[in-house]
Design an enzyme around this catalytic site. Structure first.
Site, mmCIF file in Angstrom:
data_model
loop_
_atom_site.group_PDB
_atom_site.id
_atom_site.type_symbol
_atom_site.label_atom_id
_atom_site.label_comp_id
_atom_site.label_asym_id
_atom_site.label_seq_id
_atom_site.Cartn_x
_atom_site.Cartn_y
_atom_site.Cartn_z
ATOM 1 N N GLU A 1 48.831 -35.749 -22.163
ATOM 2 C CA GLU A 1 49.088 -35.245 -23.604
ATOM 3 C C GLU A 1 48.293 -36.407 -24.322
ATOM 4 O OE1 GLU A 1 52.540 -37.432 -21.651
ATOM 5 O OE2 GLU A 1 51.179 -36.074 -21.006
ATOM 6 N N ASP B 1 0.786 -1.088 0.195
ATOM 7 C CA ASP B 1 -0.069 0.055 -0.077
ATOM 8 C C ASP B 1 0.800 1.182 0.028
ATOM 9 O OD1 ASP B 1 -2.363 1.521 0.109
ATOM 10 O OD2 ASP B 1 -2.238 1.559 2.285
ATOM 11 N N MET C 1 -0.198 4.754 0.931
ATOM 12 C CA MET C 1 -0.671 5.576 1.806
ATOM 13 C C MET C 1 -0.844 4.959 3.278
ATOM 14 S SD MET C 1 -1.086 8.155 0.113
ATOM 15 C CE MET C 1 -1.455 9.581 1.434
#
Length: 457
Positions: A373, A53, A55
């Site tokens: 390798e 809200d 207000m």
């Protein structure tokens, strides 16, 4: 979809109403009566979305939203402002505070649930990206996978499907600050355009006189190229039945006429962010898979991938009665290279060796770094004679052209030994095939190196 939603409102009746609606959809609901309590709850609990809200006593919803978005711990939580205020200035202020969406009191159930679910899907994507980014940082690949903060650094790409030129102009003008918009009046032409171009959102205005816009939405969801493209529809006030059908078809969001420019921008940005999160998540998944099966030094497939894929190729060879050959290559006296030129020099040789394998083998062949390798090439549909010819060609390519060490400018004469084996009646498992090739390599090493030896078994 389950999630924890925080409802913030100083009027108990409003809280109870929203709580009941959300509980009916099986969401877990927390409540707060003011902004300070809301911030404390977010600090202590995992919250997936906030209905806030504006207000309220103490600190209003704008300030609460600003604090949430400024805190790294809570900045990712979607915030929907629920308010009786519907002035354009309030929406603009809410956007600046970081709000993700707006609902105007009294809240319509359809609006509430559709907005909540849309933002929760977006948060799910962003959460997944954040987790991936944290994991990537932990294992040192954070340059490859980044979650981002949801900001749009580049203009969005929007396709507008609208039958009327005047509404096209208004919508294009509204979205111009955040997106490049292409407007098309013909729905089928729009479908082809969407399939061929990289749009991030389709807006379908349902103002057609002789065409069902939901058919177009359905076609977007049917095509592979547009299946995940976000869709936002613009409808008449009170067209709840159309909205419900649209959401069932996979439409992501809707907005009602008369169109509030700020709301259109906010909803469009939410969907574009979702699309970008989705795209980034898919890319990160692809990168994660590639990292899991790729040797980081050479870019060839790694042993993990070889072990799995060789089983597939071997089974296919057995089922189809087709030949399958394996080549194992080992760089001769590689330890001397490392001892003389360091591991940086050795790595350069390994990379170049891999490049020469790539340039020699065929597209259907699987080239892998087996470890150290050693390298492996698996050759489907390849007889022993052809495999020997491939190995000899690779051996010559290694011997005849010196390897350049870019850091020092020196050149090295490198050779390699090769062992090959092929699937025959006595070889009934992939392990046997690899073991025969390894024995042939061992013989090549012990009889002078720089040669190709084929398994006798």
């Amino acid at each position: 979809m389950t999630a924890r939603i925080l409802v913030v409102d100083d009027i108990p009746a409003n809280v109870k109403l929203l709580e009941a609606r959300l509980l009916a959809e099986y969401f877990d609901v927390l409540t707060a009566a003011d902004g300070h309590e809301a911030l404390a709850i977010c600090d202590r609990n995992q919250v997936d979305l906030i209905l806030l809200d504006i207000m309220m006593p103490g600190i209003d919803g704008f300030e609460v939203c600003e604090r949430l978005k400024a805190n790294p711990k809570t900045s990712h939580i979607p915030v929907v402002m629920v308010t009786a205020l519907d002035q354009a200035s309030d929406r603009v202020r809410g956007l600046k505070a970081g709000a993700d969406d707006f609902l105007t009191k009294p809240v319509n159930d359809l609006q509430l649930i559709s907005r909540v679910k849309s933002l929760l899907r977006l948060k799910t994507l962003s959460d997944e990206l954040r987790v991936r980014a944290e994991t990537a940082q932990t294992i040192g690949i954070d340059e490859l996978i980044r979650a981002g903060d949801g900001r749009l650094d580049e203009a969005g790409q929007i396709l507008l499907v609208d039958s009327r030129a005047n509404s096209q102009e208004r919508i294009i003008k509204t979205l111009k600050p955040v997106a490049d918009v292409i407007a098309i009046s013909d729905p089928q032409a729009a479908l082809f355009e969407a399939a061929e171009s990289a749009f991030e959102l389709v807006i379908v205005n349902t103002n057609f006189d002789d065409y069902d816009p939901l058919r177009l939405c359905s076609q977007f969801r049917s095509l592979e190229r547009t299946r995940f493209l976000p869709i936002l529809i613009i409808t008449e006030q009170g067209a709840d039945d159309m909205v419900i059908r649209a959401l069932d078809l996979g439409v992501n969001d809707y907005i009602v006429r008369p169109v509030d420019p700020n709301e259109l921008v906010a909803r469009s940005l939410t969907q574009i962010r979702r699309k970008r999160y989705n795209d980034r998540l898919r890319a990160s998944v692809k990168q994660t898979i590639e990292l899991a099966v790729t040797d980081p030094l050479t870019g060839l497939s790694n042993r993990r991938y070889l072990d799995n894929h060789l089983n597939v190729l071997f089974s296919r060879s057995m089922a189809r009665g087709r030949p399958l050959s394996v080549l194992i290559a080992d760089i001769d006296r590689f330890k001397q290279v490392n001892d003389t030129y360091g591991h940086d020099g050795g790595d350069q040789v390994l990379k170049e060796f891999a490049n020469r394998i790539r340039s020699t083998v065929r597209g259907a062949d699987l080239a892998c770094r087996y470890g150290g390798e050693e390298f492996v090439v698996v050759m489907p549909d390849t007889s022993p004679e052809v495999a020997a010819a491939v190995a000899e060609r690779l051996r010559a390519a290694i011997e005849n052209t010196p390897f350049l060490l870019k850091l020092s400018g020196e050149t090295l004469n490198i050779t390699a030994s090769f062992g090959i084996s092929s699937r025959i009646a006595s070889v009934i498992t992939p392990d046997q095939l690899m073991r025969q090739a390894d024995l042939a390599l061992y013989e090549a090493k012990n009889t002078g190196r720089n040669r190709v030896v084929a398994s006798a078994a």
